[in-house]
Design an enzyme around this catalytic site. Structure first.
Site, PDB file in Angstrom:
ATOM      1  N   SER A 264     -23.820  19.926  45.298  1.00  0.00           N
ATOM      2  CA  SER A 264     -24.325  20.696  46.436  1.00  0.00           C
ATOM      3  C   SER A 264     -23.191  21.234  47.310  1.00  0.00           C
ATOM      4  O   SER A 264     -22.281  21.847  46.779  1.00  0.00           O
ATOM      5  CB  SER A 264     -25.294  19.812  47.224  1.00  0.00           C
ATOM      6  OG  SER A 264     -26.194  20.611  47.923  1.00  0.00           O
ATOM      7  N   LYS A 268     -19.564  22.963  46.103  1.00  0.00           N
ATOM      8  CA  LYS A 268     -18.821  24.142  46.573  1.00  0.00           C
ATOM      9  C   LYS A 268     -17.362  23.706  46.782  1.00  0.00           C
ATOM     10  O   LYS A 268     -16.412  24.414  46.435  1.00  0.00           O
ATOM     11  CB  LYS A 268     -19.406  24.664  47.886  1.00  0.00           C
ATOM     12  CG  LYS A 268     -20.928  24.959  47.862  1.00  0.00           C
ATOM     13  CD  LYS A 268     -21.424  25.495  49.209  1.00  0.00           C
ATOM     14  CE  LYS A 268     -22.855  25.146  49.606  1.00  0.00           C
ATOM     15  NZ  LYS A 268     -23.945  25.619  48.841  1.00  0.00           N
ATOM     16  N   TRP A 355     -33.725  27.000  45.424  1.00  0.00           N
ATOM     17  CA  TRP A 355     -32.909  27.307  46.615  1.00  0.00           C
ATOM     18  C   TRP A 355     -31.462  27.622  46.212  1.00  0.00           C
ATOM     19  O   TRP A 355     -30.791  28.449  46.826  1.00  0.00           O
ATOM     20  CB  TRP A 355     -32.970  26.086  47.546  1.00  0.00           C
ATOM     21  CG  TRP A 355     -32.226  26.163  48.835  1.00  0.00           C
ATOM     22  CD1 TRP A 355     -31.160  25.414  49.199  1.00  0.00           C
ATOM     23  CD2 TRP A 355     -32.527  26.998  49.967  1.00  0.00           C
ATOM     24  NE1 TRP A 355     -30.758  25.724  50.476  1.00  0.00           N
ATOM     25  CE2 TRP A 355     -31.591  26.692  50.974  1.00  0.00           C
ATOM     26  CE3 TRP A 355     -33.488  27.974  50.231  1.00  0.00           C
ATOM     27  CZ2 TRP A 355     -31.577  27.325  52.222  1.00  0.00           C
ATOM     28  CZ3 TRP A 355     -33.481  28.608  51.469  1.00  0.00           C
ATOM     29  CH2 TRP A 355     -32.526  28.279  52.438  1.00  0.00           C
ATOM     30  N   HIS A 406     -33.087  19.105  43.129  1.00  0.00           N
ATOM     31  CA  HIS A 406     -31.710  19.077  43.626  1.00  0.00           C
ATOM     32  C   HIS A 406     -31.246  17.619  43.715  1.00  0.00           C
ATOM     33  O   HIS A 406     -31.720  16.873  44.569  1.00  0.00           O
ATOM     34  CB  HIS A 406     -31.770  19.715  45.022  1.00  0.00           C
ATOM     35  CG  HIS A 406     -30.454  19.985  45.652  1.00  0.00           C
ATOM     36  ND1 HIS A 406     -29.606  20.964  45.203  1.00  0.00           N
ATOM     37  CD2 HIS A 406     -29.848  19.426  46.732  1.00  0.00           C
ATOM     38  CE1 HIS A 406     -28.540  20.998  45.970  1.00  0.00           C
ATOM     39  NE2 HIS A 406     -28.653  20.063  46.899  1.00  0.00           N
TER      40      HIS A 406
HETATM   41  C1  GTR Z   1     -28.501  22.607  52.071  1.00  0.00           C
HETATM   42  C2  GTR Z   1     -27.683  23.869  51.961  1.00  0.00           C
HETATM   43  C3  GTR Z   1     -27.160  24.030  50.563  1.00  0.00           C
HETATM   44  C4  GTR Z   1     -26.578  22.750  50.006  1.00  0.00           C
HETATM   45  C5  GTR Z   1     -27.283  21.500  50.478  1.00  0.00           C
HETATM   46  C6  GTR Z   1     -26.527  20.187  50.320  1.00  0.00           C
HETATM   47  O1  GTR Z   1     -29.064  22.436  53.297  1.00  0.00           O
HETATM   48  O2  GTR Z   1     -28.507  24.936  52.306  1.00  0.00           O
HETATM   49  O3  GTR Z   1     -26.222  25.086  50.526  1.00  0.00           O
HETATM   50  O4  GTR Z   1     -25.233  22.668  50.264  1.00  0.00           O
HETATM   51  O5  GTR Z   1     -27.619  21.557  51.808  1.00  0.00           O
HETATM   52  O6  GTR Z   1     -25.320  20.136  50.435  1.00  0.00           O
HETATM   53  O7  GTR Z   1     -27.199  19.173  50.145  1.00  0.00           O
END
Ligand code: GTR
Length: 426
Positions: A264, A268, A355, A406
């Protein structure tokens, strides 16, 4: 003048639509993906084609890296710093006697202060240096495994009622709360070490105007008015490189076989670490989405506007120019993927994680993989996405999409271990 008035109205209109709708409505409909064309990966800024490894390594790669630095993640300021390493726990029997647990405190010192970063290692018992997975974690090193020897993180923690974290602090009850995302035993059984750092040790994850974490002790060279100051993702990636500085000194580990992996927002960060630090042999992005592996110009799921609005501290000031304005982006995320070449890259998506735009994550891997052809390696062969839980790979590029949400699952880890073993010839 006319143009200025036009852009003013355009910006005002975008602002109004977000204000009136009150809330961001993500698009998940492929038929509503705007027409876009991706910036050319293999054409130099002077219009010439990239024809050889030399062109790529000496020219195009640095053009792309600079664009990501200046426009997306921000530039690490040139500050004199010192590192010191202190082993604070060593060779404690762990993982049913199969591994050693060790903790190393990395202290970063500048003229403005000191920052301790605690790295936790699980290392299989071996008489040879072992390959290693290096990752950041969200809730402290103690959250990834129930072993009571792991120090509770002392840095800022993100609150999470489910995990009993309410005052941004760790506590005994947070031990092992995230163990389900970490296949520690499987990693050890396959001969790999696992190293992890709580991301809050490097930079707490909130917008505080560069006061805390590594930003705080690097601020003497920071010009508040500059739009390319490094954001938190660049800071987390920088921290991963400092862990690599330590790993290079420790003969337990095979420094040629270090894989940086992240999930997540931390995916990045792992991508940016892999792009900026060639010592990472493999880079893995798990569900990294917008600003990570997913193409921005598709505007599916999370968009640049939404990410800048919710997490203004993640990217640099210049990235705000592209909020709802993706068509002017001089890069897209396939170019971030390509920065790993000729080293290896693996991208993973989850079907229910719309997402993060799984299709956009695949497409950037597919288009980014073209760079490997310069090296005589294969690129991914099909623009069409592979079926669920049917990984595709060349010798240096891998991708899978799995069932579910996720998350990081045992399935994901099995693929990473398999890919790393084959890439390292183990
Ligand atoms: C969310 C965000 C994503 C992702 C995620 C995470 O809120 O929109 O880009 O990075 O968090 O890190 O769990």
């Amino acid at each position: 003048m006319k143009n200025i008035v036009k852009s003013f109205f355009l910006i005002f209109f975008i602002f109004l639509t977000h204000l009136v709708s009150g809330q961001f409505v993500p698009n998940y409909d492929e038929s509503k993906v705007p027409n876009y064309s991706l910036p050319e990966l293999l054409i130099l800024e002077n219009g010439k084609k990239v024809k050889s490894v030399k062109d790529w390594e000496n020219k195009r790669r640095s053009e792309i890296l600079k664009l990501f630095q200046n426009e997306v993640f921000g530039v690490v300021p040139e500050v004199d710093y010192k590192l010191s390493f202190k082993v604070i726990k060593e060779n404690i029997e762990a993982v049913n006697g199969k591994a050693y647990l060790k903790e190393v405190e990395i202290t970063v010192s500048t003229s403005e202060g000191k920052l301790p970063i605690n790295v936790l290692f699980f290392t299989p018992k071996s008489d040879k240096p072992v390959p290693l997975f290096l990752t950041l974690n969200f809730y402290g090193n103690q959250s990834i495994h129930s072993d009571k020897n792991i120090s509770l993180t002392q840095s800022w923690l993100s609150n999470n009622k489910k995990f009993g974290i309410t005052e941004n602090k760790s506590n005994e009850a947070t031990r092992g709360v995230r163990a389900y995302r970490w296949e520690v035993e499987e990693i050890i059984d396959n001969g790999f070490a696992l190293a992890t750092i709580h991301y809050g040790d490097i930079d707490p994850d909130f917008d505080d105007g560069f006061k805390n974490g590594i930003h705080g002790i690097f601020k003497d060279k920071l010009d508040k008015n500059k739009e390319d100051n490094w954001g938190s993702i660049a800071a987390w990636a920088w921290g991963l490189s400092r862990a690599m500085d330590y790993i290079e000194t420790d003969k337990d580990f095979d420094k040629e076989k270090v894989t940086v992996m992240g999930h997540s927002r931390l995916g990045k960060a792992s991508l940016w670490a892999g792009a900026t630090d060639k010592r990472f042999a493999i880079t893995i992005s798990n569900n990294s989405g917008c600003g990570g592996a997913a193409l921005s110009k598709r505007k599916i799921g999370e968009t640049i506007w939404r990410i800048n609005d919710h997490f203004p501290h993640w990217f640099c000031g210049n990235y705000k120019k592209y909020s709802d304005n993706e068509s002017i982006l001089p890069i897209d995320q396939h170019m971030l993927i390509a920065l790993m070449a000729p080293r290896a890259i693996y991208v993973a998506s989850a079907e229910e994680d719309q997402w993060a735009d799984p299709r956009g994550e695949y497409l950037s891997t597919y288009y980014g993989s073209k760079v490997y052809e310069l090296y005589g390696d294969k690129s991914l062969s099909k623009e069409e996405m592979p079926a669920i839980e049917t990984p595709v790979a060349t010798s240096k590029v891998g991708y899978h999409i799995r069932n579910g949400i996720h998350n990081v699952t045992p399935y994901d880890w099995q693929q990473y271990i398999r890919f790393a073993k084959s890439y390292f010839g183990l």
